[in-house]
Design an enzyme around this catalytic site. Structure first.
Site, short mmCIF file in Angstrom:
data_model
loop_
_atom_site.label_atom_id
_atom_site.label_comp_id
_atom_site.label_asym_id
_atom_site.label_seq_id
_atom_site.Cartn_x
_atom_site.Cartn_y
_atom_site.Cartn_z
N HIS A 88 -37.74 -19.22 25.35
CA HIS A 88 -38.00 -17.81 25.70
C HIS A 88 -39.23 -17.71 26.60
CE1 HIS A 88 -35.75 -17.95 21.93
NE2 HIS A 88 -35.29 -16.74 22.21
N HIS A 118 -40.32 -15.98 18.82
CA HIS A 118 -39.53 -16.57 19.90
C HIS A 118 -40.42 -16.92 21.09
CE1 HIS A 118 -39.51 -12.19 20.52
NE2 HIS A 118 -39.44 -12.44 21.81
N LEU A 122 -37.82 -11.75 12.91
CA LEU A 122 -38.66 -10.67 13.43
C LEU A 122 -39.12 -9.73 12.32
CD1 LEU A 122 -36.73 -9.88 16.74
CD2 LEU A 122 -38.80 -11.26 16.44
N ILE A 141 -38.28 -3.96 26.47
CA ILE A 141 -37.09 -4.81 26.66
C ILE A 141 -36.82 -5.58 25.38
CG2 ILE A 141 -36.24 -6.90 27.85
CD1 ILE A 141 -36.09 -4.56 29.71
N HIS A 148 -35.80 -13.02 28.77
CA HIS A 148 -36.11 -13.07 27.33
C HIS A 148 -35.86 -14.45 26.73
CE1 HIS A 148 -36.04 -12.18 23.02
NE2 HIS A 148 -34.98 -12.97 23.02
N GLU A 191 -39.95 -4.11 -1.78
CA GLU A 191 -39.74 -5.47 -2.27
C GLU A 191 -39.92 -6.51 -1.17
OE1 GLU A 191 -37.52 -2.99 -2.66
OE2 GLU A 191 -37.66 -2.54 -4.81
N HIS A 205 -27.45 -2.97 -11.20
CA HIS A 205 -28.71 -3.56 -11.62
C HIS A 205 -28.55 -4.91 -12.30
CE1 HIS A 205 -30.31 0.23 -10.45
NE2 HIS A 205 -31.49 0.04 -11.01
#
Ligand SMILES: Cc1ncc(C[n+]2csc(CCOP(=O)(O)OP(=O)(O)O)c2C)c(N)n1
Ligand SMILES: [Mg+2]
Length: 657
Positions: A27, A67, A118, A186, A258, A403, A465
């Site tokens: 990248h 990246h 990410l 972008i 990218h 969480e 649950h």
């Protein structure tokens, strides 16, 4: 000839585009776009010493947009870290190069955490900033006073976890956290306006953050924004307006830069456009020297800190804590002795609390918490104090209903060092944490997940649950200890193992319902350490080995009693941890689970996988559907997990029905 700023930043651009081109993958866009920001950061703001990458009071730098790994590889190389060498960079993305596709904390000092998924880098940075303030409260400005800097892309800010991380950081007023947003508008699919119209600045402001803009290609503007961020007591979002792939004349500003090499023709064109006349991987000495000076910039600060440390009466404790060593002789044998003397019929979540009551006063480095289920997870013991903006010294974090954010923050705390984080939620919501649990394991971090309500045993809350597949699916994850202890003693032993596992995270799967304490006699060491052990030896001639985990160990013991009274010898094996058992010698494993004896597993979860131990001719009792909403007794009966139902089935399999 003096080196100008552009040359310094262009060294990053050139290394990045050349390494990606040589690897024919990677990248280039992000490092080329953020080269100027990185140059200002590593050159003037970041507190670090390239010759001492583990200096405890260094600023932490997190490349959340993982990246763009060539950005951090370039910076570490140029500033004089021992690795990566230029050879390492030439081998970007090749087998055994520390310059992996995405940065990995265990490959390179200076890479504070593994990034690429990410959003998680920024969320880990929140944990690092929490650990920094927490340790500052304990050890003072002299020893702990540093910042956490993050480079995050549009993607990091778009991910759901960002909402949790930003909310938590704003609430805790983590003013030492500065996020440099690569605001290039972008992503892979094209312009960000394809998929978002969110006002990111307003969201951060509303979450208690300071927001400042800069031109990410103008060092004067970048400096002003960083100064404003440092001056502001809130966590800061520094929106850096950048052009992705800057320097690539025909591709910059587009998603074409990218995640693909620019191509040799465009690399040549970029060289011309940037005025970079040097061969691939060749950085002229004057530019190198200027970067190397950056890497030594804080050497005096480091030396002064080291002097303060050696003069401090807290030096030994601080050093121990940062090294992640438990205090000499730490163990839970006394607590276990207490349980043997006074057996407890309690839920294992309660047993976990009892263990924590023995642990927390002796281990000042534990930082507990829960994602809003404190009373259910039994994670809070007396005297911890709540961590807050007013009291960073508190050792208990109310993470709120976050969480994933909790799990990522715990990763960040563990990576920062000096603390051992543990946090609770319902086991069924381990799915919400799972991507961060994976990073705990990949990054080799001691993070302890206290996951309660581990089966249909939770009763009336019903199938939403009730975990069914969770324990089994967690067992699949490499470098994760998944424990399902069966009584109070096993719970204490599993806690001890979790604390001792300095490079491995742990999930403790704990019951809501009370369980009898089957461990009543003193044993030789921590029985759970071998993953499985014989808890009952057959009275009659052994015809079957019953294997149970967690709440089903007592069930297996009841089945064994019923079989024995019919003259059928039955061993019972408790198996709190598969991976530890798999690591035992073949003779140990074969002794416990002999090939020529019927083996029967019992676990209130999917049977998928149990054939590994039960074998092709064995029996596995479990739940291969979702659970149901009902009182606990009705559920165990409905799903056939009772001695009355299992005993005849075992007898039938033995031909003695
Ligand atoms: C959780 C996650 N989802 C998807 C990806 C794949 N991915 C890598 S980069 C990227 C686009 C990110 O856009 P941005 O952060 O703006 O980076 P830029 O293109 O500006 O470098 C995507 C979708 C990922 N790495 N992690
Ligand atoms: Mg972007």
């Amino acid at each position: 000839m003096s080196v100008v700023f552009e040359d310094l930043a262009n060294a990053v651009r050139a290394l990045s585009m050349d390494a990606v081109q040589a690897a024919n993958s990677g990248h280039p866009g992000m490092p080329m776009g953020m080269a100027d920001v990185a140059t200002v950061l590593f050159g003037e703001y970041l507190k670090y010493d390239a010759s001492a990458p583990h200096w405890a009071d260094r600023d932490r730098f997190v490349l959340s947009a993982g990246h763009g790994s060539m950005l951090i590889y370039s910076a570490l190389h140029l500033t004089g870290y021992a690795r990566p060498t230029i050879e390492d960079i030439r081998n970007f993305r090749q087998l055994h190069s520390p310059c992996a596709g995405h940065p990995e904390n265990f490959e390179l000092a200076g890479v504070e955490c593994t990034t690429g998924p990410l959003g998680q880098g920024l969320a880990m940075a929140v944990g690092m900033a929490m650990a920094e303030r927490h340790l500052n409260a304990e050890f003072g400005d002299d020893l702990v006073n540093h910042r956490t800097w993050v480079v995050a892309g549009d993607g990091c800010l778009m991910e759901g976890i960002n909402h949790e991380a930003v909310g938590l950081a704003g609430h805790l007023k983590l003013g030492h956290l500065n996020v440099l947003w690569d605001d290039n508008r972008i992503t892979i699919d094209g312009a960000t306006d394809l998929s978002t119209s969110e006002d990111i600045r307003a969201r951060h402001t509303a979450s208690g953050w300071h927001v400042v803009d800069c031109d990410g290609h103008d060092p004067v503007s970048i400096r002003a924004a960083m100064d404003a961020a440092i001056a502001d007591p809130r966590p800061s979002l520094i929106a850096c307006a950048t052009i992705i792939g800057k320097g690539s004349p025909n591709k910059q500003g587009t998603s074409a830069t990218h995640g693909s090499p620019l191509g040799t023709a465009e690399v040549d064109a970029a060289r011309a456009a940037l005025g970079w006349k040097h061969a691939p991987f060749d950085v002229p000495q004057d530019i190198r020297d200027a970067w190397l000076a950056f890497g030594r910039r804080s050497a005096d600060t480091h030396a002064a800190w080291a002097e303060r440390l050696s003069a401090s009466d807290k030096a030994a404790e601080f050093t121990r804590r940062m090294a992640g060593d438990l205090p000499q002789g730490f163990g839970l044998s006394q607590h276990v002795a207490g349980l043997l003397a006074d057996p407890q019929k309690v839920a294992t979540r309660k047993a976990s609390e009892l263990a924590l009551e023995a642990i927390n006063p002796r281990l000042p480095e534990t930082v507990g918490g829960s994602a809003d289920l404190t009373g259910s997870n039994n994670t809070k013991t007396a005297g911890l104090g709540v961590m807050s903006a007013e009291n960073y010294g508190g050792r208990y974090v109310n993470y709120g209903i976050r969480e994933f954010g909790m799990a990522a923050a715990m990763n960040g705390m563990a990576l920062h060092g000096g603390v051992i984080p543990y946090g609770g939620t319902f086991l069924v919501f381990s799915d919400y944490c799972r991507a961060a649990i994976r990073l705990s394991a990949l990054q080799r971090q001691r993070v302890i997940y206290v996951m309660t309500h581990d089966s249909i045993g939770l009763g009336e809350d019903g199938p939403t649950h009730q975990p069914v597949e969770h324990v089994m699916s967690l067992r699949m994850m490499p470098n994760l200890l998944t424990f399902r202890p069966g009584d109070a003693v096993e719970t204490a032993e599993c806690w001890e193992l979790a604390l001792q596992a300095s490079a491995t995270p742990t999930v403790l799967a704990l019951t809501r319902q009370n369980l009898p304490q089957f461990r009543r006699v003193e044993s030789d060491g921590n029985q759970c350490a071998r993953g499985a052990y014989r808890i009952k030896t057959s009275g009659n001639k052994r015809q079957v080995v019953l294997i149970g985990t967690g709440s089903e160990v007592s069930l297996a013991l009841s089945v064994a009693d019923a079989l024995e009274s019919a003259g059928i010898g039955a061993d019972v094996v408790s198996m709190p941890c598969w991976s530890l058992f798999d690591a035992q010698s073949a003779s140990y494993r074969n002794d416990l689970l002999p090939a020529d004896v019927l083996k029967v597993s019992m676990e209130a979860g999917v049977t998928f996988g149990w054939e590994r131990y039960a074998g092709p001719d064995g029996l596995s009792f479990g739940i291969d559907s979702f659970g149901a909403s009902a009182p606990i007794e009705a559920l165990f009966d409905h799903f056939g997990l009772t001695a009355d139902k299992i005993t005849p089935a075992v007898r039938a399999a033995l031909g003695q029905g």
